[in-house]
Write an enzyme that holds these catalytic residues in place. Structure first.
Site, mmCIF file in Angstrom:
data_model
loop_
_atom_site.group_PDB
_atom_site.id
_atom_site.type_symbol
_atom_site.label_atom_id
_atom_site.label_comp_id
_atom_site.label_asym_id
_atom_site.label_seq_id
_atom_site.Cartn_x
_atom_site.Cartn_y
_atom_site.Cartn_z
ATOM 1 N N TYR A 140 0.815 -1.215 0.000
ATOM 2 C CA TYR A 140 0.000 0.000 0.000
ATOM 3 C C TYR A 140 0.847 1.262 0.000
ATOM 4 C CZ TYR A 140 -4.284 -2.568 0.746
ATOM 5 O OH TYR A 140 -5.349 -3.400 0.590
ATOM 6 N N LYS A 203 3.750 -14.449 5.511
ATOM 7 C CA LYS A 203 4.047 -15.546 4.568
ATOM 8 C C LYS A 203 5.575 -15.661 4.480
ATOM 9 C CE LYS A 203 2.764 -18.455 1.257
ATOM 10 N NZ LYS A 203 2.100 -19.731 1.549
ATOM 11 N N ASP A 237 -1.984 -18.129 4.421
ATOM 12 C CA ASP A 237 -2.898 -19.056 3.737
ATOM 13 C C ASP A 237 -3.520 -20.017 4.746
ATOM 14 O OD1 ASP A 237 -0.253 -19.826 4.006
ATOM 15 O OD2 ASP A 237 -0.254 -21.146 2.266
ATOM 16 N N ASP A 261 -5.784 -6.467 5.252
ATOM 17 C CA ASP A 261 -6.958 -6.029 4.498
ATOM 18 C C ASP A 261 -7.817 -7.239 4.122
ATOM 19 O OD1 ASP A 261 -8.669 -4.394 3.160
ATOM 20 O OD2 ASP A 261 -7.436 -4.206 1.368
#
Ligand code: NAD
Length: 376
Positions: A140, A203, A237, A261
């Site tokens: 972002y 991740k 995930d 988000d």
């Protein structure tokens, strides 16, 4: 806001001064939602001096910008804003007023409580999650290079064949300072609100430097809370799957911007959707309370959308202002109207075309009536 004021004779008396709050109606369905949330907040009896500040697509012609400087100045002055959603045009034009506001005011933490209220249609009845999302960096940050730009070509060359030559490129910065700050915010929130666990989510098995740094910073921060708040890590995930299978195992989640988000929309879905999910963007100097949902422009002016998310933003705001009994009263009244299921908007009815669904204003009326009766 009690302050000491001098009385004639030199004595000090505690006088309650009104809180000052910047009110940003936004655009699309924003103005009608903010107007109803304001009515509900006023009904609690808490004294607020509102400073209305216009922003969004509808004020472009008037001010030549969707984010006039006066909006920032007002929030800096009051320190607190209640904000309606603002449309982000796709493609050309301004990037996003919402992102610009967070960056200008350094609102580094996005807080999104996702709590199930009985009466809402959801297969999950045991969800009480708090998502803490980093707000200032990651993908972002807006560092993007278009396909064919000199910057993109340079990076492609540096990648030594790892990036296809016809790529556009977004840069994902993750800093130690911002990672530590957001995880510390999550732990402090947990301590303050009696929460038992913080789960850091990233991740790091794939993005070893950026997300690896996030986990490393999180571990360092967590060690200072050892024995008070549990700490654990999840890959994003796997986190999504676990939230769908057993959300009751989780409590406070701390995430970098993009994962935050996505996971907060997922968590909002678990508790009944965007219509009931409030949020707050928090910095050291200012707090902006706003729903997770957007401006839902197709419903603009129809008195149709659910006011709950904006009203629950009001609940968060009242708590922030130290008005805890009023916050509890407004939350209980909202929960009771939802549980009764009678005076609720279309999205809270079993059938979306249910003719007994009421409008934004009428649902708020029912909440206000309960606040007035002190009868949740
Ligand atoms: P949206 O949240 O505005 O609407 C998606 C759908 O969700 C709606 O069509 C509606 O069916 C439902 N919905 C949303 N709010 C609801 C409510 N209060 N009650 C009942 N149903 C509700 O998402 P979008 O269509 O992707 O975004 C519209 C615009 O809002 C875009 O320009 C987007 O960038 C912007 N946006 C702004 C903010 C913000 O101001 N913070 C946040 C998200 C999106």
């Amino acid at each position: 806001m009690p302050v000491n004021q001098a009385r004639p004779g030199g004595q000090l008396a505690e006088v309650a001064l009104p809180h000052r709050v910047t009110l940003i109606p936004g655009d699309g369905t924003g103005p009608e939602l903010v107007a109803q949330a304001r009515r509900a907040i006023v009904a609690t009896g808490v004294e607020i001096e509102w400073e209305t500040a216009e922003a969004g697509a509808d004020v472009m012609d008037k001010y030549g910008t969707p984010l006039p400087e006066g909006v920032i100045e007002s929030i800096r002055r009051t320190g607190v804003a209640l904000k309606g959603p603002i449309t982000t045009p796709i493609g050309a034009g301004f990037r996003s007023v919402n992102v610009a506001l967070r960056q200008r005011l350094n609102l580094f933490a996005c807080l999104r409580p996702c709590k199930y209220y009985p009466g809402i249609r959801s297969p999950y009845h045991n969800v009480d999650l708090v998502i803490v999302r980093e707000n200032t960096e990651d993908l972002y940050a807006g560092v993007e290079f278009d396909v064919g730009s000199p910057e993109a070509c340079k990076i492609i060359e540096m990648s030594a064949g790892k990036i296809a030559t016809d790529s556009a490129i977004s840069i994902k910065p993750i800093s130690e300072t911002a990672s530590r700050r957001i995880v510390k915010f999550a732990f402090d929130y947990a301590v303050e609100h009696g929460r038992r666990k913080v789960t850091a989510v990233a991740k790091a098995n794939i993005m070893k430097f950026t997300d690896g740094l996030f986990f490393r910073a999180a571990r360092e921060v967590a060690s200072a809370y050892d024995g008070r708040v549990e700490y654990e890590e999840r890959l994003v995930d796997n986190m999504c799957m676990q939230l769908v299978q057993k959300p009751e195992l989780y409590d406070v989640l701390a995430l970098p911007n993009l994962y935050g988000d996505i996971v907060s929309d997922l968590a909002a879905g678990l508790v009944g959707g965007l219509g009931v999910a409030p949020g707050a963007n928090i910095g050291d100097q200012a707090v902006v309370f706003e729903a997770i949902h957007g401006s839902a422009p197709k419903y603009k002016g129809l008195n149709k959308v659910n006011p709950t998310a904006m009203i629950l933003c009001g609940v968060l705001m009242l708590r922030h202002l130290g008005e805890t009994p009023a916050a509890q009263q407004l939350e209980a009244a909202t929960a009771a109207v939802i549980a009764e299921g009678k005076h609720v908007t279309y999205d809270l009815k079993p059938d979306r075309d249910d003719p007994t669904a009421v409008g934004t204003r009428e649902m708020t009326d029912a909440i206000i009536a309960r606040v007035a009766r002190g009868d949740p």
